[in-house]
Design a protein around this motif. Structure first.
Motif, mmCIF file in Angstrom:
data_model
loop_
_atom_site.group_PDB
_atom_site.id
_atom_site.type_symbol
_atom_site.label_atom_id
_atom_site.label_comp_id
_atom_site.label_asym_id
_atom_site.label_seq_id
_atom_site.Cartn_x
_atom_site.Cartn_y
_atom_site.Cartn_z
ATOM 1 N N SER A 121 0.857 -1.188 0.000
ATOM 2 C CA SER A 121 0.000 0.000 0.000
ATOM 3 C C SER A 121 0.885 1.227 0.000
ATOM 4 O O SER A 121 1.969 1.232 0.585
ATOM 5 C CB SER A 121 -0.936 -0.006 1.213
ATOM 6 O OG SER A 121 -0.182 0.047 2.400
ATOM 7 N N ASP A 122 0.420 2.243 -0.690
ATOM 8 C CA ASP A 122 1.159 3.494 -0.777
ATOM 9 C C ASP A 122 0.409 4.582 -0.021
ATOM 10 O O ASP A 122 -0.788 4.470 0.227
ATOM 11 C CB ASP A 122 1.337 3.901 -2.246
ATOM 12 C CG ASP A 122 2.199 2.913 -3.020
ATOM 13 O OD1 ASP A 122 3.100 2.293 -2.409
ATOM 14 O OD2 ASP A 122 1.970 2.751 -4.233
ATOM 15 N N GLN A 123 1.114 5.647 0.319
ATOM 16 C CA GLN A 123 0.511 6.732 1.091
ATOM 17 C C GLN A 123 -0.570 7.479 0.325
ATOM 18 O O GLN A 123 -1.390 8.160 0.916
ATOM 19 C CB GLN A 123 1.594 7.712 1.543
ATOM 20 C CG GLN A 123 2.517 7.123 2.582
ATOM 21 C CD GLN A 123 3.569 8.117 3.030
ATOM 22 O OE1 GLN A 123 3.722 9.190 2.465
ATOM 23 N NE2 GLN A 123 4.311 7.759 4.062
ATOM 24 N N ASP A 124 -0.602 7.332 -0.995
ATOM 25 C CA ASP A 124 -1.599 8.053 -1.788
ATOM 26 C C ASP A 124 -2.937 7.321 -1.863
ATOM 27 O O ASP A 124 -3.837 7.726 -2.588
ATOM 28 C CB ASP A 124 -1.072 8.323 -3.196
ATOM 29 C CG ASP A 124 -0.904 7.049 -4.021
ATOM 30 O OD1 ASP A 124 -1.057 5.940 -3.474
ATOM 31 O OD2 ASP A 124 -0.596 7.177 -5.221
ATOM 32 N N GLY A 125 -3.092 6.229 -1.128
ATOM 33 C CA GLY A 125 -4.345 5.497 -1.128
ATOM 34 C C GLY A 125 -4.410 4.387 -2.160
ATOM 35 O O GLY A 125 -5.480 3.903 -2.480
ATOM 36 N N THR A 126 -3.271 3.977 -2.666
ATOM 37 C CA THR A 126 -3.216 2.910 -3.658
ATOM 38 C C THR A 126 -2.761 1.618 -3.010
ATOM 39 O O THR A 126 -1.822 1.610 -2.229
ATOM 40 C CB THR A 126 -2.237 3.268 -4.796
ATOM 41 O OG1 THR A 126 -2.684 4.464 -5.431
ATOM 42 C CG2 THR A 126 -2.142 2.171 -5.826
ATOM 43 N N THR A 179 -7.019 2.138 -6.312
ATOM 44 C CA THR A 179 -6.814 3.467 -5.751
ATOM 45 C C THR A 179 -8.099 3.866 -5.032
ATOM 46 O O THR A 179 -9.166 3.935 -5.638
ATOM 47 C CB THR A 179 -6.462 4.484 -6.850
ATOM 48 O OG1 THR A 179 -5.295 4.013 -7.526
ATOM 49 C CG2 THR A 179 -6.190 5.852 -6.252
ATOM 50 N N ARG A 209 -10.474 6.311 -2.600
ATOM 51 C CA ARG A 209 -10.794 7.713 -2.387
ATOM 52 C C ARG A 209 -10.187 8.146 -1.054
ATOM 53 O O ARG A 209 -10.310 7.438 -0.055
ATOM 54 C CB ARG A 209 -12.303 7.828 -2.342
ATOM 55 C CG ARG A 209 -12.839 9.177 -2.410
ATOM 56 C CD ARG A 209 -14.339 9.018 -2.515
ATOM 57 N NE ARG A 209 -14.982 10.293 -2.647
ATOM 58 C CZ ARG A 209 -16.268 10.430 -2.750
ATOM 59 N NH1 ARG A 209 -17.038 9.364 -2.745
ATOM 60 N NH2 ARG A 209 -16.798 11.610 -2.853
ATOM 61 N N LYS A 210 -9.562 9.295 -1.040
ATOM 62 C CA LYS A 210 -8.929 9.791 0.188
ATOM 63 C C LYS A 210 -9.977 10.283 1.177
ATOM 64 O O LYS A 210 -11.044 10.749 0.798
ATOM 65 C CB LYS A 210 -7.974 10.932 -0.139
ATOM 66 C CG LYS A 210 -6.797 10.493 -0.979
ATOM 67 C CD LYS A 210 -5.914 11.666 -1.271
ATOM 68 C CE LYS A 210 -4.801 11.241 -2.190
ATOM 69 N NZ LYS A 210 -4.017 12.379 -2.663
ATOM 70 N N ASP A 217 -11.321 13.656 0.621
ATOM 71 C CA ASP A 217 -12.322 13.749 -0.436
ATOM 72 C C ASP A 217 -13.716 13.454 0.112
ATOM 73 O O ASP A 217 -14.701 14.057 -0.300
ATOM 74 C CB ASP A 217 -12.020 12.773 -1.575
ATOM 75 C CG ASP A 217 -10.743 13.121 -2.318
ATOM 76 O OD1 ASP A 217 -10.280 14.271 -2.208
ATOM 77 O OD2 ASP A 217 -10.198 12.236 -3.005
#
Length: 107
Positions: free
Chosen positions: A27-32, A97, A99-100, A103
């Motif tokens: 998992s990445d910090q950008d929500g992916t 990905t 949604r943050k 958002d």
């Protein structure tokens, strides 16, 4: 719904990758969230977006209904995210990905 997506995707990977295939989940910090494997990947006729229900490759005799990836894509879309397949010569990568939180708060 997140558990449904992950369960369907990981079950698909378990069923459809050959023994000895390396699978990586990160998992990445950008929500992916990325699930990569070194197997042969899904049939080439399977689209990289808008996964078709009941899709099978020619002569595919594996067990299952062909719904797993379509369920993943639909669930991700309903949550405001995306579900994508990237193919390469040495495997494939499923990218989810999400949604943050910021958002969601903006609505």
């Amino acid at each position: 719904m997140i558990a449904l997506v992950l369960r369907n995707l990981l079950d698909n990977v378990r069923k459809h990758t050959p023994p000895g295939t390396m699978v990586t989940v990160r998992s990445d910090q950008d929500g992916t969230v990325c699930v990569e494997d070194t197997g042969h990947g899904p049939p080439l006729r399977l689209p990289e977006r808008n996964f078709v229900r009941f899709a099978r490759g020619p002569g595919d005799m594996r067990v299952g209904s062909g719904l797993g990836l379509a369920i993943c894509e639909t669930a991700m879309r309903r949550m405001g995210g995306t579900f994508r397949l990237d193919r390469s010569d040495d495997g494939c990568r499923f990218m989810m990905t999400f949604r943050k939180t910021s958002d969601w708060n903006a609505q």
